[in-house]
Design a protein around this motif. Structure first.
Motif, PDB file in Angstrom:
ATOM      1  N   ALA A   1       0.824  -1.220   0.000  1.00 54.35           N
ATOM      2  CA  ALA A   1       0.000   0.000   0.000  1.00 54.35           C
ATOM      3  C   ALA A   1       0.853   1.263   0.000  1.00 54.35           C
ATOM      4  CB  ALA A   1      -0.934  -0.003   1.203  1.00 54.35           C
ATOM      5  N   ASN A   2       2.156   1.096  -0.204  1.00 57.42           N
ATOM      6  CA  ASN A   2       3.083   2.218  -0.257  1.00 57.42           C
ATOM      7  C   ASN A   2       3.094   3.009   1.050  1.00 57.42           C
ATOM      8  OD1 ASN A   2       5.085   3.717  -1.479  1.00 57.42           O
ATOM      9  ND2 ASN A   2       3.653   5.174  -2.380  1.00 57.42           N
ATOM     10  N   THR A   3       3.038   2.282   2.161  1.00 58.14           N
ATOM     11  CA  THR A   3       3.160   2.895   3.485  1.00 58.14           C
ATOM     12  C   THR A   3       4.322   2.249   4.236  1.00 58.14           C
ATOM     13  OG1 THR A   3       1.527   1.359   4.406  1.00 58.14           O
ATOM     14  CG2 THR A   3       0.703   3.489   3.632  1.00 58.14           C
ATOM     15  N   GLY A   4       5.350   1.897   3.504  1.00 57.48           N
ATOM     16  CA  GLY A   4       6.484   1.185   4.079  1.00 57.48           C
ATOM     17  C   GLY A   4       7.175   1.908   5.220  1.00 57.48           C
ATOM     18  N   ASN A   5       7.124   3.241   5.238  1.00 51.82           N
ATOM     19  CA  ASN A   5       7.786   3.965   6.322  1.00 51.82           C
ATOM     20  C   ASN A   5       7.092   3.733   7.667  1.00 51.82           C
ATOM     21  OD1 ASN A   5       5.541   5.470   5.552  1.00 51.82           O
ATOM     22  ND2 ASN A   5       6.528   7.427   5.986  1.00 51.82           N
ATOM     23  N   THR A   6       5.925   3.129   7.651  1.00 54.04           N
ATOM     24  CA  THR A   6       5.266   2.806   8.923  1.00 54.04           C
ATOM     25  C   THR A   6       5.961   1.656   9.631  1.00 54.04           C
ATOM     26  OG1 THR A   6       3.701   1.311   7.828  1.00 54.04           O
ATOM     27  CG2 THR A   6       3.022   3.624   8.103  1.00 54.04           C
ATOM     28  N   TRP A   7       6.853   0.956   8.934  1.00 55.26           N
ATOM     29  CA  TRP A   7       7.593  -0.145   9.546  1.00 55.26           C
ATOM     30  C   TRP A   7       8.659   0.345  10.516  1.00 55.26           C
ATOM     31  CZ3 TRP A   7       7.193  -5.355   9.631  1.00 55.26           C
ATOM     32  CH2 TRP A   7       6.281  -5.939   8.765  1.00 55.26           C
ATOM     33  N   GLU A   8       9.118   1.565  10.380  1.00 55.36           N
ATOM     34  CA  GLU A   8      10.209   2.044  11.238  1.00 55.36           C
ATOM     35  C   GLU A   8       9.869   1.973  12.719  1.00 55.36           C
ATOM     36  OE1 GLU A   8      12.002   5.691   9.783  1.00 55.36           O
ATOM     37  OE2 GLU A   8      11.602   5.042   7.728  1.00 55.36           O
ATOM     38  N   PRO A   9       8.688   2.443  13.154  1.00 52.71           N
ATOM     39  CA  PRO A   9       8.355   2.275  14.569  1.00 52.71           C
ATOM     40  C   PRO A   9       8.237   0.806  14.982  1.00 52.71           C
ATOM     41  CG  PRO A   9       7.030   4.026  13.638  1.00 52.71           C
ATOM     42  CD  PRO A   9       7.723   3.331  12.490  1.00 52.71           C
ATOM     43  N   LEU A  10       7.742  -0.053  14.095  1.00 52.72           N
ATOM     44  CA  LEU A  10       7.654  -1.473  14.430  1.00 52.72           C
ATOM     45  C   LEU A  10       9.051  -2.080  14.558  1.00 52.72           C
ATOM     46  CD1 LEU A  10       6.040  -4.034  14.975  1.00 52.72           C
ATOM     47  CD2 LEU A  10       5.979  -4.414  12.489  1.00 52.72           C
ATOM     48  N   ALA A  11       9.955  -1.740  13.659  1.00 57.73           N
ATOM     49  CA  ALA A  11      11.325  -2.252  13.746  1.00 57.73           C
ATOM     50  C   ALA A  11      11.998  -1.784  15.037  1.00 57.73           C
ATOM     51  CB  ALA A  11      12.135  -1.814  12.520  1.00 57.73           C
ATOM     52  N   ALA A  12      11.819  -0.528  15.388  1.00 58.76           N
ATOM     53  CA  ALA A  12      12.402  -0.014  16.639  1.00 58.76           C
ATOM     54  C   ALA A  12      11.786  -0.714  17.851  1.00 58.76           C
ATOM     55  CB  ALA A  12      12.196   1.495  16.733  1.00 58.76           C
ATOM     56  N   PHE A  13      10.488  -0.955  17.805  1.00 57.98           N
ATOM     57  CA  PHE A  13       9.800  -1.664  18.889  1.00 57.98           C
ATOM     58  C   PHE A  13      10.351  -3.084  19.020  1.00 57.98           C
ATOM     59  CE2 PHE A  13       6.181  -4.242  20.407  1.00 57.98           C
ATOM     60  CZ  PHE A  13       5.968  -3.631  21.624  1.00 57.98           C
ATOM     61  N   MET A  14      10.493  -3.786  17.910  1.00 52.65           N
ATOM     62  CA  MET A  14      11.015  -5.149  17.963  1.00 52.65           C
ATOM     63  C   MET A  14      12.461  -5.156  18.439  1.00 52.65           C
ATOM     64  SD  MET A  14       8.487  -7.003  17.477  1.00 52.65           S
ATOM     65  CE  MET A  14       9.447  -8.502  17.608  1.00 52.65           C
ATOM     66  N   LYS A  15      13.225  -4.146  18.067  1.00 55.79           N
ATOM     67  CA  LYS A  15      14.601  -4.038  18.576  1.00 55.79           C
ATOM     68  C   LYS A  15      14.579  -3.918  20.097  1.00 55.79           C
ATOM     69  CE  LYS A  15      18.622  -1.106  18.546  1.00 55.79           C
ATOM     70  NZ  LYS A  15      18.814   0.284  18.840  1.00 55.79           N
ATOM     71  N   SER A  16      13.621  -3.156  20.626  1.00 57.13           N
ATOM     72  CA  SER A  16      13.537  -2.992  22.079  1.00 57.13           C
ATOM     73  C   SER A  16      13.105  -4.282  22.783  1.00 57.13           C
ATOM     74  CB  SER A  16      12.578  -1.851  22.447  1.00 57.13           C
ATOM     75  OG  SER A  16      11.221  -2.248  22.290  1.00 57.13           O
ATOM     76  N   MET A  17      12.563  -5.234  22.043  1.00 55.11           N
ATOM     77  CA  MET A  17      12.142  -6.516  22.618  1.00 55.11           C
ATOM     78  C   MET A  17      13.280  -7.528  22.662  1.00 55.11           C
ATOM     79  SD  MET A  17       8.971  -6.399  23.483  1.00 55.11           S
ATOM     80  CE  MET A  17       8.705  -4.661  23.733  1.00 55.11           C
ATOM     81  N   LEU A  18      14.407  -7.241  22.032  1.00 54.58           N
ATOM     82  CA  LEU A  18      15.499  -8.223  21.971  1.00 54.58           C
ATOM     83  C   LEU A  18      16.033  -8.591  23.355  1.00 54.58           C
ATOM     84  CD1 LEU A  18      17.531  -7.137  18.829  1.00 54.58           C
ATOM     85  CD2 LEU A  18      15.918  -9.030  19.082  1.00 54.58           C
ATOM     86  N   GLU A  19      16.365  -7.607  24.163  1.00 52.17           N
ATOM     87  CA  GLU A  19      16.937  -7.921  25.480  1.00 52.17           C
ATOM     88  C   GLU A  19      15.950  -8.681  26.362  1.00 52.17           C
ATOM     89  OE1 GLU A  19      18.933  -5.665  29.275  1.00 52.17           O
ATOM     90  OE2 GLU A  19      19.179  -4.762  27.292  1.00 52.17           O
ATOM     91  N   PRO A  20      14.713  -8.190  26.545  1.00 52.11           N
ATOM     92  CA  PRO A  20      13.785  -8.993  27.343  1.00 52.11           C
ATOM     93  C   PRO A  20      13.465 -10.334  26.678  1.00 52.11           C
ATOM     94  CG  PRO A  20      12.680  -7.011  26.523  1.00 52.11           C
ATOM     95  CD  PRO A  20      14.132  -6.895  26.168  1.00 52.11           C
ATOM     96  N   GLY A  21      13.471 -10.382  25.362  1.00 49.97           N
ATOM     97  CA  GLY A  21      13.227 -11.631  24.655  1.00 49.97           C
ATOM     98  C   GLY A  21      14.333 -12.645  24.860  1.00 49.97           C
ATOM     99  N   MET A  22      15.575 -12.170  24.973  1.00 49.46           N
ATOM    100  CA  MET A  22      16.698 -13.070  25.258  1.00 49.46           C
ATOM    101  C   MET A  22      16.575 -13.644  26.667  1.00 49.46           C
ATOM    102  SD  MET A  22      19.938 -11.121  23.572  1.00 49.46           S
ATOM    103  CE  MET A  22      19.834 -10.479  21.930  1.00 49.46           C
ATOM    104  N   THR A  23      16.148 -12.803  27.599  1.00 52.89           N
ATOM    105  CA  THR A  23      15.912 -13.281  28.969  1.00 52.89           C
ATOM    106  C   THR A  23      14.809 -14.323  28.973  1.00 52.89           C
ATOM    107  OG1 THR A  23      16.621 -11.157  29.871  1.00 52.89           O
ATOM    108  CG2 THR A  23      15.293 -12.562  31.311  1.00 52.89           C
ATOM    109  N   CYS A  24      13.754 -14.081  28.237  1.00 59.22           N
ATOM    110  CA  CYS A  24      12.646 -15.030  28.136  1.00 59.22           C
ATOM    111  C   CYS A  24      13.135 -16.364  27.573  1.00 59.22           C
ATOM    112  CB  CYS A  24      11.534 -14.448  27.261  1.00 59.22           C
ATOM    113  SG  CYS A  24      10.150 -15.554  26.969  1.00 59.22           S
ATOM    114  N   ALA A  25      13.887 -16.334  26.490  1.00 65.23           N
ATOM    115  CA  ALA A  25      14.382 -17.570  25.871  1.00 65.23           C
ATOM    116  C   ALA A  25      15.279 -18.343  26.824  1.00 65.23           C
ATOM    117  CB  ALA A  25      15.130 -17.238  24.575  1.00 65.23           C
TER     118      ALA A  25
END
Length: 178
Positions: free
Chosen positions: A91-115
């Protein structure tokens, strides 16, 4: 100006949307209504997930009117968060992924603890529900809150975006490092 149209436009632009919906429910073909909904969906994603905003689109969007929002306006990674972004690139709204990518990046550390703590595994994991505070372990009724592959499903969504754009941060997130 329309990005695209489906068939010949009839003189439905002057008809209120609720009347167009009623006519559609009664069998009236209205290709312009489908296009209107498509553009409305683009608007909702743009309005709830793009810079300078920092968060991805959640279950209720930024229009939630409640102090105690349904589902706490959090992120459900069993399908809802992924569905918000399924049409983004096409839909040509690819720049909306930037907040999602940043959010998922912020989940890495707690996600590593979870794993590590829940599964004795390297890498990262997340379950059914998460929020801006980094919840990644089971934090709801185990009957529906247990979803150890939610991180993998999020990674698939991220990969689809990477495949479309070659956005480098996506590879780093999927590998669990950045």
């Amino acid at each position: 100006m329309h990005i695209f149209t489906w068939g010949e436009e009839k003189t439905t632009k002057a008809v209120p949307t609720d009347a167009r919906l009623d006519a559609y429910r009664n069998g009236n073909n209205d290709p312009g209504l489908a296009a209107l909904y498509f553009h409305y969906g683009r608007y909702l994603l743009f309005a709830s997930s793009r810079k300078p905003g920092r968060l991805p689109a959640n279950l209720q969007g930024k229009w939630n009117e409640h102090m105690d929002a349904p589902w706490q306006s959090d992120y459900h990674t069993n399908i809802n968060l992924q569905m918000n972004y399924w049409p983004a690139d096409l839909a040509n709204t690819g720049n909306t992924w930037e907040p999602l990518a940043a959010f998922m990046k912020s989940m890495l550390e707690p996600g590593m603890t979870c794993a590590k703590d829940m599964y004795g595994a390297s890498g990262w994991a997340m379950h059914h529900v998460t929020d801006i505070y980094g919840r990644t372990s089971i934090n709801a009724d185990p009957m529906w809150g247990t979803s150890p592959l939610a991180g993998a499903w999020m990674a698939l969504s991220l990969y689809d975006h990477y495949d479309f754009t070659r956005m480098k941060i996506i590879c780093a997130i999927m590998r669990g490092r950045y």
